[in-house]
Scaffold this active site. Structure first.
Site, mmCIF file in Angstrom:
data_model
loop_
_atom_site.group_PDB
_atom_site.id
_atom_site.type_symbol
_atom_site.label_atom_id
_atom_site.label_comp_id
_atom_site.label_asym_id
_atom_site.label_seq_id
_atom_site.Cartn_x
_atom_site.Cartn_y
_atom_site.Cartn_z
ATOM 1 N N GLU A 1 -9.569 -7.138 -4.644
ATOM 2 C CA GLU A 1 -10.836 -6.782 -4.033
ATOM 3 C C GLU A 1 -10.832 -5.293 -3.661
ATOM 4 O O GLU A 1 -9.825 -4.772 -3.186
ATOM 5 C CB GLU A 1 -10.992 -7.651 -2.776
ATOM 6 C CG GLU A 1 -12.110 -7.309 -1.865
ATOM 7 C CD GLU A 1 -12.032 -8.086 -0.557
ATOM 8 O OE1 GLU A 1 -13.076 -8.149 0.120
ATOM 9 O OE2 GLU A 1 -10.950 -8.612 -0.203
ATOM 10 N N ASP B 1 4.959 -4.117 6.711
ATOM 11 C CA ASP B 1 4.682 -2.678 6.608
ATOM 12 C C ASP B 1 3.264 -2.369 7.082
ATOM 13 O O ASP B 1 2.488 -1.696 6.391
ATOM 14 C CB ASP B 1 4.887 -2.203 5.172
ATOM 15 C CG ASP B 1 5.040 -0.681 5.079
ATOM 16 O OD1 ASP B 1 5.373 -0.057 6.100
ATOM 17 O OD2 ASP B 1 4.845 -0.125 3.987
#
Length: 257
Positions: free
Chosen positions: A85, A133
């Site tokens: 997306e 992360d």
């Protein structure tokens, strides 16, 4: 395929257009190597590359609007190709904070942004995924609506109850227990990284720039911040992992109310 959006150790990301319906997407091409980890996910028998598996886990319905969705993926002899997306317009949160010399966000803006980031991290954990992360460079934001999406699961891992003994995220966002004991648990490590991100949003800089300062944990806030904002950051950045809040406690904190 269109222009390149970014390049890193993982490979490159390009703008693309899906021929079937003209939908604009992001195409991430990751180089294969003999260290690639494959896993199977609940309900499927096929072994998948780790990043693909993690993204499939977080993209299953009901999905979270604050996590970027995996649309398709392909495997070639030399690489994995993920079709993702692509919000439009968007930029990463690091660039958003730096544009027009903005550097730091006003508290009402930071509240709206960090609430969505916490919701994204919570969704990952509910789905059994440890992103590992979370940082402004891995968060896309629509500058018009302030809607955000967590991206890049390349450092991710399956969520487990046992401590982790390796770290593959960005050093400025890793918790002190990693430096002290070379072990850390998933949820407190994520909460620590959320505290770092929030400090960065409202102060315009990282709180710690060395492992020694991470372990020391001395925070220096910029002037003008509300007491409630500072208290939430200090709670997330407690040295003892067990003293940090849960996702629910962050979302129910008076600063976010």
């Amino acid at each position: 395929m269109g222009k390149r959006l970014g390049k890193g150790g993982f490979g490159s990301v390009y703008v693309g257009v899906r021929k079937a319906d003209g939908k604009e997407v992001a195409i991430k091409r990751a180089e294969r190597n003999h260290h690639d980890k494959y896993i199977s996910i609940p309900g499927e028998t096929q072994n998948l590359p780790l990043e693909v598996a993690l993204m499939k886990m977080v993209s299953r319905p009901p999905r979270c609007e604050n996590v970027v969705q995996l649309l398709e993926w392909f495997e070639t002899s030399r690489s994995f190709i993920l079709v993702l997306e692509l919000p439009n317009p968007c930029m990463d949160l690091h660039r958003f904070c730096k544009q027009n010399n903005l550097r730091r966000l006003a508290e009402p803006v930071a509240q709206k942004v960090i609430r969505q980031v916490v919701q994204a991290a919570q969704h990952c954990h509910v789905r059994g995924v440890f992103h590992r992360d979370i940082k402004p460079g891995n968060i896309l934001i629509n500058p018009d609506t302030l809607e955000v999406k967590l991206i890049d699961f390349g450092c991710g891992e399956l969520l487990k109850n046992e401590p982790y003994s390796d770290y593959s995220g960005t050093c400025f966002y890793c918790p002190p227990e990693w430096h002290l004991h070379k072990k850390y648990s998933a949820a407190p490590a994520v909460i620590w990284s959320l505290g770092i991100v929030l400090f960065e949003l409202v102060c315009g800089k990282l709180p710690f720039k060395s492992k020694e300062k991470i372990v020391d944990g001395n925070l220096r806030f910029v002037s003008g911040l509300s007491h409630e904002c500072c208290s939430l950051i200090m709670w997330c950045l407690k040295r003892q992992p067990e003293c940090r809040p849960t996702f629910e406690e962050i979302l129910n904190h008076r600063w976010l109310k």
